[in-house]
Motif scaffolding. Structure first.
Motif, PDB file in Angstrom:
ATOM      1  N   TRP A  61     -66.122  13.839 -25.088  1.00 41.66           N
ATOM      2  CA  TRP A  61     -66.663  14.927 -24.616  1.00 41.66           C
ATOM      3  C   TRP A  61     -65.637  15.659 -23.614  1.00 41.66           C
ATOM      4  O   TRP A  61     -66.097  16.315 -22.913  1.00 41.66           O
ATOM      5  CB  TRP A  61     -67.999  14.439 -23.919  1.00 41.66           C
ATOM      6  CG  TRP A  61     -68.929  14.075 -24.929  1.00 41.66           C
ATOM      7  CD1 TRP A  61     -69.199  12.664 -24.608  1.00 41.66           C
ATOM      8  CD2 TRP A  61     -69.886  14.553 -25.708  1.00 41.66           C
ATOM      9  NE1 TRP A  61     -70.144  12.314 -25.795  1.00 41.66           N
ATOM     10  CE2 TRP A  61     -70.365  13.512 -26.496  1.00 41.66           C
ATOM     11  CE3 TRP A  61     -69.811  15.826 -26.407  1.00 41.66           C
ATOM     12  CZ2 TRP A  61     -71.197  13.872 -27.496  1.00 41.66           C
ATOM     13  CZ3 TRP A  61     -70.529  16.019 -27.478  1.00 41.66           C
ATOM     14  CH2 TRP A  61     -71.278  15.025 -27.898  1.00 41.66           C
ATOM     15  N   HIS A 145     -75.188  21.780 -16.409  1.00 43.07           N
ATOM     16  CA  HIS A 145     -74.387  21.669 -15.366  1.00 43.07           C
ATOM     17  C   HIS A 145     -74.475  20.012 -14.821  1.00 43.07           C
ATOM     18  O   HIS A 145     -74.076  19.726 -13.605  1.00 43.07           O
ATOM     19  CB  HIS A 145     -74.515  22.528 -14.227  1.00 43.07           C
ATOM     20  CG  HIS A 145     -74.604  23.728 -14.656  1.00 43.07           C
ATOM     21  ND1 HIS A 145     -73.516  24.424 -15.233  1.00 43.07           N
ATOM     22  CD2 HIS A 145     -75.353  24.871 -14.961  1.00 43.07           C
ATOM     23  CE1 HIS A 145     -73.610  25.626 -15.417  1.00 43.07           C
ATOM     24  NE2 HIS A 145     -74.858  26.087 -15.426  1.00 43.07           N
ATOM     25  N   GLY A 146     -75.030  19.035 -15.794  1.00 44.73           N
ATOM     26  CA  GLY A 146     -75.233  17.763 -15.423  1.00 44.73           C
ATOM     27  C   GLY A 146     -76.748  17.639 -14.992  1.00 44.73           C
ATOM     28  O   GLY A 146     -77.475  18.650 -15.391  1.00 44.73           O
ATOM     29  N   ASP A 239     -68.512  26.775 -13.706  1.00 41.36           N
ATOM     30  CA  ASP A 239     -68.665  25.245 -13.863  1.00 41.36           C
ATOM     31  C   ASP A 239     -67.271  25.101 -14.965  1.00 41.36           C
ATOM     32  O   ASP A 239     -67.529  25.370 -16.166  1.00 41.36           O
ATOM     33  CB  ASP A 239     -70.028  24.627 -14.403  1.00 41.36           C
ATOM     34  CG  ASP A 239     -69.969  23.296 -15.004  1.00 41.36           C
ATOM     35  OD1 ASP A 239     -71.105  23.001 -15.294  1.00 41.36           O
ATOM     36  OD2 ASP A 239     -68.905  22.694 -15.024  1.00 41.36           O
ATOM     37  N   VAL A 241     -66.117  22.048 -15.857  1.00 39.72           N
ATOM     38  CA  VAL A 241     -66.054  20.824 -16.157  1.00 39.72           C
ATOM     39  C   VAL A 241     -65.460  20.574 -17.473  1.00 39.72           C
ATOM     40  O   VAL A 241     -64.528  19.517 -17.822  1.00 39.72           O
ATOM     41  CB  VAL A 241     -67.316  20.164 -16.134  1.00 39.72           C
ATOM     42  CG1 VAL A 241     -67.495  18.587 -16.480  1.00 39.72           C
ATOM     43  CG2 VAL A 241     -67.750  19.894 -14.594  1.00 39.72           C
TER      44      VAL A 241
END
Ligand code: KE4
Length: 428
Positions: A61, A145-146, A239, A241
Motif C-alpha cells: 500500500w 485518513h485512517g 494528508d 501518507v
C-alpha cells in the motif's frame, strides 16, 4: 485458481484473528475470494504460500517504493536491531531522520514521529483544533485518513449538514464536528465555511487522492482550499501518507507549489516499518506537548529500529532523486500499454495517473470524485483482478485503491503485465 495453502492458512487465521486479517482490505472481500498469504518478497516480486511469484503493484500500500527487502534498508534494520529496538528514551537517530525529512519537505520546521498514518492524521487534527480553538473540520467523501473516529464519517443528508458515523462505535457527538464536502467541489467547501463561520478549525485532504482509486485535483481546487483556509483562519492539512516521499522528495507540496499548514506522513517514511509523522512550521508545532498544551504521545514513537528503516529509505530517495523520474517513466509506460490494450478490446475505462500512482476505472466518464469513482463497473473490475492474479500480477483487491509502483519493477515486468491485461481484456 485455487490457492490451497493460502486458504488453509486463512481458515486457521480466522479462528484467532477477526476476519483472519489485521486490516480489512487484505481479506479480499471486494473481489470475493480468499486472500493470498505471502511467504516472502524480494524486489518487485511477492512469493505466496503456494509457491507462486506475483509481480507486485501495491508495494504494501505504498511503503516499498524501492522494492521489497531493499538491501540498504534491510542492512540498517539488522544492524540497529542488534543494539536494541526501543528504549522509550530519546535517541540521536530520531533527530537525524527529522532533520532529513525537514530538509526534503517544503514549509515544515518540526516533525513529530508516531506509529501509523492514522495516528499522524488523528494527531494533526487535534493539533489544528488546539491551535485554532475551533472544533469542526472538513473532510472529503472518499478520502481516507485512517480509522480515527473523526474520519469515519459519511455525508449527512444535505451538503451543509453535519456528517453521520459510517461505523458503529463512532458517536454522533464526534460526527457533528466533521463536515463533508465532495472532492474537487470548491463551491461546496465555500458553502460549508459560510454555514459554519468561525467554527471550522481545519480542512484535511489527500491533495492527490488514492483511496477512491487515484484522483487528481482539478486546476485551482487546492489553491482554492488554501485561500479559503487563510481567509477563514482555518488550517489546511495535507494528508500525504500516500503521496509523501513518493510523488516527489517534497510530495504534493513540491509538485503543486502549494503550502499546507500541517502535513502528515506514513508508509514510505517508515521504509516498511510502522512509522507515521506530522509536521508544520514551528509556530504551530510549539503547541504540541511537552512544549505546548496539545497532548500526544506514544510508547514506540521514534523507536530506533523503525527510525533506522525510515532513515535508510529517505536517505536513498534524497541522494537519488532520479528514482522519482524512473518511477514516473515506468508508470507512464504502463499507462500507455494498458490504455492501448483496453482500447483494442473496446473496454470502457478511464485511467488516472500521476507519478508512480495509477488506477484503472471501468467507468464511462472521468473519475474526479467519490461519486464518479463509484460509477465504475465493479463486476468487470473483479474479473480484471482475478484474471491478472491468475497470470501472476497483483493489483489492488478493490476498485477504490490506487496502485503503487516500485522502482524494482523492470520494463520486462511491465511488458509481462501489459500482455496479461491484453489477455484478460479479451474476455472482460
Ligand atoms: P495507516 O494507519 O493505515 O498507516 O494510514 C492510514 C492512512 C492515512 N491516510 C491515507 C491517505 C491513507 O491512504 C492511509 C492508509 N491507506 C490504506 C490503503 N488505502 C492502508 C491499507 C489498509 O488499510 O490496510
Amino acid at each position: 485458481m485455487i490457492y490451497k495453502r493460502s486458504s488453509e492458512l486463512f481458515v486457521e487465521a480466522q479462528k484467532v484473528i477477526p476476519g483472519g486479517v489485521n486490516s480489512p482490505v487484505r481479506a479480499f472481500k471486494s473481489v470475493g475470494r480468499d486472500p493470498v498469504f505471502v511467504k516472502e518478497a524480494k524486489g518487485a516480486y511477492l512469493y505466496d504460500e503456494d509457491g507462486r511469484k506475483l509481480i507486485d503493484y501495491i508495494a504494501s500500500w505504498g511503503p516499498m517504493i524501492l522494492g521489497h527487502a531493499h538491501k540498504p534498508v534491510v542492512d540498517a534494520v539488522v544492524e540497529k536491531a542488534q543494539k536494541g529496538t526501543s528504549f522509550g528514551m530519546p535517541t540521536a537517530i530520531e533527530t537525524e531522520i527529522a532533520k532529513l525529512a525537514v530538509s526534503m519537505v517544503p514549509g515544515i520546521d518540526k516533525i513529530r514521529f508516531v506509529n501509523s498514518g492514522t495516528e499522524a492524521c488523528m494527531s494533526a487534527v487535534r493539533l489544528a483544533r488546539g491551535y485554532t480553538s475551533r472544533e469542526k473540520i472538513i473532510k472529503f467523501a472518499g478520502c481516507y485518513h485512517g480509522h480515527s473516529d473523526s474520519f469515519l464519517i459519511q455525508a449527512g443528508s444535505g451538503a451543509v449538514t453535519f456528517g453521520s458515523p459510517n461505523s458503529p462505535g463512532v458517536t454522533q457527538g464526534t460526527a457533528k464536528d466533521t463536515l463533508l464536502a465532495d472532492y474537487n467541489d470548491l463551491e461546496g467547501v465555500k458553502a460549508l465555511f459560510e454555514a459554519n463561520s468561525n467554527e471550522i478549525g481545519a480542512i484535511i485532504i489527500e491533495p492527490i487522492a488514492g483511496n477512491m482509486g487515484c484522483i487528481l485535483p482539478k486546476q485551482g481546487f487546492l489553491e482554492g482550499l488554501r485561500e479559503l483556509c487563510t481567509a477563514n483562519g482555518a488550517l489546511l492539512i495535507f494528508d500525504e501518507v500516500m503521496t509523501g516521499f513518493r510523488l516527489a522528495k517534497g510530495g504534493v507540496q513540491e509538485l503543486k507549489g502549494i503550502q499546507a499548514d500541517i502535513v502528515t506522513f506514513g508508509k514510505v517514511i517508515g521504509g516498511g516499518l510502522p512509522v507515521g509523522a506530522f509536521a508544520a512550521r514551528s509556530e504551530i508545532m510549539s503547541h504540541l506537548a511537552p512544549e505546548g498544551p496539545v497532548y500526544q504521545a506514544g510508547t514506540l514513537s521514534g523507536n530506533p529500529l523503525a527510525m533506522a528503516a525510515g532513515l535508510a529509505m529517505l536517505t536513498e530517495l534524497n541522494e537519488h532523486p532520479e528514482i522519482f523520474e524512473s518511477l514516473e517513466n515506468k508508470t507512464a509506460y504502463l499507462h500507455k500499454g494498458i490504455s492501448e490494450v483496453l482500447d483494442k478490446h473496446k473496454v470502457t475505462h478511464t485511467i488516472n495517473c500521476i507519478g508512480s500512482m495509477i488506477s484503472v476505472h471501468f467507468a464511462p466518464d472521468a473519475v474526479v470524485d467519490f461519486k464518479s469513482a463509484a460509477a465504475g463497473d465493479n463486476p468487470t473490475f473483479k474479473k480484471f483482478f482475478h484474471g491478472l492474479l491468475e497470470r501472476g500480477i497483483y493489483i489492488a483487491p478493490s476498485a477504490y485503491e490506487s496502485w503503487f509502483l516500485n522502482d524494482a519493477l523492470s520494463y520486462e515486468d511491465l511488458d509481462t503485465t501489459i500482455k496479461a491485461i491484453d489477455e484478460v481484456a479479451s474476455v472482460l
